[in-house]
Each structure stands twice: as C-alpha cells, then as structure tokens.
Design a protein around this motif. Structure first.
Motif, mmCIF file in Angstrom:
data_model
loop_
_atom_site.group_PDB
_atom_site.id
_atom_site.type_symbol
_atom_site.label_atom_id
_atom_site.label_comp_id
_atom_site.label_asym_id
_atom_site.label_seq_id
_atom_site.Cartn_x
_atom_site.Cartn_y
_atom_site.Cartn_z
ATOM 1 N N ARG A 164 155.154 20.860 69.007
ATOM 2 C CA ARG A 164 154.094 21.146 69.972
ATOM 3 C C ARG A 164 152.760 21.376 69.255
ATOM 4 O O ARG A 164 152.697 22.040 68.232
ATOM 5 C CB ARG A 164 154.464 22.390 70.781
ATOM 6 N N ARG A 192 151.863 14.190 69.215
ATOM 7 C CA ARG A 192 152.066 15.606 69.511
ATOM 8 C C ARG A 192 151.204 15.920 70.715
ATOM 9 O O ARG A 192 150.132 15.339 70.889
ATOM 10 C CB ARG A 192 151.643 16.469 68.326
ATOM 11 N N TYR A 206 149.483 18.881 73.542
ATOM 12 C CA TYR A 206 149.090 20.235 73.905
ATOM 13 C C TYR A 206 148.916 20.260 75.414
ATOM 14 O O TYR A 206 148.308 19.354 75.993
ATOM 15 C CB TYR A 206 147.764 20.638 73.246
ATOM 16 N N ASP A 227 150.668 23.029 82.253
ATOM 17 C CA ASP A 227 152.120 23.170 82.099
ATOM 18 C C ASP A 227 152.764 23.643 83.405
ATOM 19 O O ASP A 227 153.822 23.153 83.804
ATOM 20 C CB ASP A 227 152.399 24.167 80.968
ATOM 21 N N TRP A 252 155.120 20.757 79.072
ATOM 22 C CA TRP A 252 155.195 20.149 77.738
ATOM 23 C C TRP A 252 156.578 19.547 77.523
ATOM 24 O O TRP A 252 156.711 18.453 76.979
ATOM 25 C CB TRP A 252 154.883 21.212 76.671
ATOM 26 N N GLU A 253 157.613 20.245 77.972
ATOM 27 C CA GLU A 253 158.984 19.759 77.798
ATOM 28 C C GLU A 253 159.197 18.432 78.527
ATOM 29 O O GLU A 253 159.817 17.516 77.998
ATOM 30 C CB GLU A 253 159.997 20.801 78.300
ATOM 31 N N GLN A 305 157.408 15.689 76.552
ATOM 32 C CA GLN A 305 158.196 15.332 75.361
ATOM 33 C C GLN A 305 159.382 14.442 75.738
ATOM 34 O O GLN A 305 159.638 13.430 75.098
ATOM 35 C CB GLN A 305 158.738 16.589 74.675
#
Length: 113
Positions: free
Chosen positions: A36, A79, A81, A87, A93-94, A97
């Motif tokens: 992250r 990567r 943010y 979020d 973020w998960e 990803q």
C-alpha cells in the motif's frame, strides 16, 4: 535515444531496463502490485495542488475527508493510495488490489458506470 537518456533508478539500473525481464517472465510469475502507498510517500506538490494540507482532521479539506485515489507505477508494479473517504465511499484499497491482480476488469470500472 530515449533509453540512453533514461534516468538511473535504484541500484544504478536504468528505469526502462526492467522491461526485458518482465516481458520474458510468464504472467503468473510477474509482480504487478506492491505494498500500500502511504500518505507520507505522496509528493508534497501533489497534496498542495489538491488543497489537502489541512491539519485539522474534522475539516472537510482534510485529505481523509476527500475522495483521493493515487496510483504509482515503478518498474511495472503499481501501488495505490486511497484516502479514508475514498476507501469508505467509493472503492476500498483491498478491492482495488484484488481487481488489479485478477486483471479481469479495469480498476476505474469499480467506480465508473
């Protein structure tokens, strides 16, 4: 020649030299994401440009109260943010990803119709 003019990155390796290794590796072996991205790693210029330098966490201009998404790409690995508001309200973020790793849809499709 753009390769000769490339800036030198970590370990003295030219920034574009990583491509030959990535292209030769099977997709399943490629590392396409990193850990992250943290607020402390974001350029100060970017934060100032967004007006996100408010210190008071209750201010609507504080970074965590605004929808902020940043993608950094280094040597083929991305990567991400996400601010707390992004979020919580848009995409975690998960989930970003997971979407990036699965490579079945674009990340922006998580929030664009």
């Amino acid at each position: 020649n753009m390769f000769e003019a490339a800036e030198t990155g970590q370990g003295g390796v030219r920034k574009m030299e990583f491509l030959s290794g990535v292209v030769a590796e099977p997709t399943s072996m490629q590392q396409t994401t990193g850990p992250r991205l943290h607020l402390s790693e974001l350029p100060e210029r970017l934060l100032q440009g967004c007006g996100c330098f408010e210190v008071d966490p209750t201010s609507p201009r504080h970074l965590d109260n605004r929808w902020v998404f940043v993608r950094e790409m280094t040597c083929g690995a991305s990567r991400f943010y996400t601010s707390a508001a992004f979020d919580r309200d848009i995409a975690s973020w998960e989930s970003i990803q997971k979407t990036w790793k699965e490579n079945k849809q674009q990340v922006k499709d998580l929030w664009l119709p």
